[in-house]
Design an enzyme around this catalytic site. Sequence first.
Site, PDB file in Angstrom:
ATOM      1  N   LYS A  72       0.834  -1.199   0.000  1.00  0.00           N
ATOM      2  CA  LYS A  72       0.000   0.000   0.000  1.00  0.00           C
ATOM      3  C   LYS A  72       0.878   1.262   0.000  1.00  0.00           C
ATOM      4  O   LYS A  72       0.694   2.170  -0.810  1.00  0.00           O
ATOM      5  CB  LYS A  72      -0.914  -0.003   1.234  1.00  0.00           C
ATOM      6  CG  LYS A  72      -1.924   1.105   1.236  1.00  0.00           C
ATOM      7  CD  LYS A  72      -2.787   1.063   2.463  1.00  0.00           C
ATOM      8  CE  LYS A  72      -2.319   2.093   3.464  1.00  0.00           C
ATOM      9  NZ  LYS A  72      -3.121   2.230   4.647  1.00  0.00           N
ATOM     10  N   ASP A 119      -6.389   0.753   0.289  1.00  0.00           N
ATOM     11  CA  ASP A 119      -6.637   0.987   1.711  1.00  0.00           C
ATOM     12  C   ASP A 119      -8.071   0.542   2.041  1.00  0.00           C
ATOM     13  O   ASP A 119      -8.772  -0.025   1.202  1.00  0.00           O
ATOM     14  CB  ASP A 119      -6.420   2.465   2.057  1.00  0.00           C
ATOM     15  CG  ASP A 119      -7.516   3.341   1.478  1.00  0.00           C
ATOM     16  OD1 ASP A 119      -8.253   2.866   0.584  1.00  0.00           O
ATOM     17  OD2 ASP A 119      -7.657   4.480   1.922  1.00  0.00           O
TER      18      ASP A 119
END
Length: 212
Positions: A121, A139
């Site tokens: 991420k 996310d």
Amino acid sequence: MTKKQRTLEIIERLKKEYPDAACTLDYDQAWKLLVSVRLAAQCTDARVNVVVEGLFEKYPSVEALAAADVEDIETIVRPCGLGKSKARDISACMKMLRDEYGGKVPDDFKTLLKLPGVGRKSANLIMGDVFGKPAIVTDTHCIRLTNRMGLVDGIKDPKKVEMALWELVPPEEGSDFCHRLVMHGREICTARTKPYCDRCCLNDICKKVGVE
Ligand code: SF4
């Protein structure tokens, strides 16, 4: 409409709804975003933005932060939660930047993943926001919204969602699309309340999986 066509339509509508797609973490240098991204785990971006002001005032460079006592970093970042592990990662990450990368954040995804505390991420966020390269940031908002929209089918694992979205989203659109998902997830397709489908610009093309 195929899933890919729906994805493109969703991308276009969100562009109109949120013309200014941007990361809500404040930063003016790549290494600072790297620090903020680590602090943002289980913490709001707003709080991170406040906490890093003190951190970067005291340690204004990669070298300064790499040389800082881990305990002092921990004291400063504690309000973001998980202070011990975040401070340890930030310290190790800055040391690696200093010692192996000349104090610069590498612009290569696989190399970014080698940095302490940097997962897919964070690496994607850096690739997209700092280097303007293709990126999909999965996310919590991205995962919730793409499931509800029916772009991914019951997938919660961030890496699997990322891989599924690479098949649907044009690479150059990925980074901004994910920022817009965050904005839409905060304002309309919310997590803690029932989503506000009646005032959503995607109402007619969203599958609303698990919503109704
Ligand atoms: S229509 Fe409802 S479920 Fe679909 S994106 Fe909009 S708010 Fe979320």
